[in-house]
Design a protein around this motif. Structure first.
Motif, short mmCIF file in Angstrom:
data_model
loop_
_atom_site.label_atom_id
_atom_site.label_comp_id
_atom_site.label_asym_id
_atom_site.label_seq_id
_atom_site.Cartn_x
_atom_site.Cartn_y
_atom_site.Cartn_z
N PRO A 26 -46.53 41.16 -23.23
CA PRO A 26 -45.51 40.65 -24.14
C PRO A 26 -45.86 40.79 -25.69
N ALA A 27 -47.20 40.46 -25.77
CA ALA A 27 -47.69 40.56 -27.16
C ALA A 27 -47.64 41.58 -27.66
N ASN A 28 -48.25 42.79 -26.87
CA ASN A 28 -48.06 44.17 -27.42
C ASN A 28 -46.65 44.70 -27.55
N ALA A 29 -45.73 44.23 -26.83
CA ALA A 29 -44.31 44.80 -27.15
C ALA A 29 -43.89 44.24 -28.40
N GLN A 30 -44.11 42.79 -28.86
CA GLN A 30 -43.85 42.33 -30.15
C GLN A 30 -44.78 42.58 -31.43
N GLY A 31 -45.62 43.26 -31.06
CA GLY A 31 -46.61 43.75 -32.19
C GLY A 31 -47.39 42.51 -32.76
N ILE A 83 -42.98 31.93 -26.78
CA ILE A 83 -44.25 31.25 -27.21
C ILE A 83 -45.01 31.99 -28.03
N LEU A 84 -45.60 33.28 -27.68
CA LEU A 84 -46.20 34.16 -28.57
C LEU A 84 -45.60 34.32 -29.92
N ALA A 85 -44.29 34.55 -29.92
CA ALA A 85 -43.61 34.85 -31.27
C ALA A 85 -43.78 33.26 -31.95
N GLN A 86 -43.52 32.34 -31.47
CA GLN A 86 -43.58 31.03 -32.24
C GLN A 86 -44.93 30.74 -32.85
#
Length: 115
Positions: A18-23, A108-111
Motif C-alpha cells: 500500500p505504501a508503494n501504491a500511494q508513493g 493510515i499510511l496516507a495520514q
C-alpha cells in the motif's frame, strides 16, 4: 519518510505494498539500533509492529520519543496482548490492534505521510 519497525516479513509485505501504491516513502527496519540511528528530521512517523518477535519494541518507542519528542508513533499488535499494548500507550504511542491496522493500512499510511 515513515519508518516501520518490524521483524515480521508478512507484516512488511502487507504494509510495503500500500505504501508503494500511494508513493509513500516507507523504510522497514528490523533492529532497534538501526531504527534509532535512522530517525531524523525527515522522519514523519514511526510504525511499530508488536507481533512476535517484537524484540525491544517498548524500549525502541521510548528511545525514539526521547530522540524526537514530537514524533508520531503508532503501534499495532495482537488484541490479546493487552499488557503490551498498554505499555506502548504509556510510552507515548497511538495503539491499534492488528485487525484495525491492516484493515485501514492504506489510509493510515496516507495520514501519517501527510504529517
Amino acid at each position: 519518510m515513515i519508518l516501520y519497525f518490524t521483524a515480521d516479513l508478512m507484516s512488511t509485505s502487507r504494509v510495503q505494498g500500500p505504501a508503494n501504491a500511494q508513493g509513500i516513502s516507507l523504510k522497514v527496519i528490523g533492529s532497534k539500533k538501526g531504527l534509532i540511528d535512522t530517525i531524523d528530521d525527515d522522519t514523519t512517523a514511526l510504525v511499530v509492529d508488536l507481533n512476535p518477535p517484537a524484540r525491544d519494541a517498548i524500549s525502541a518507542i521510548q528511545e525514539a520519543k526521547a530522540k524526537r519528542p514530537d514524533l508520531h508513533v503508532l503501534v499495532h499488535g495482537p488484541h490479546v496482548q493487552v499488557d503490551l499494548l498498554a505499555q506502548a500507550k504509556d510510552a507515548g504511542a497511538e495503539v491499534l490492534t492488528n485487525g484495525q491496522f491492516h484493515q485501514q493500512v492504506g489510509s493510515i499510511l496516507a495520514q501519517l505521510a501527510a504529517r
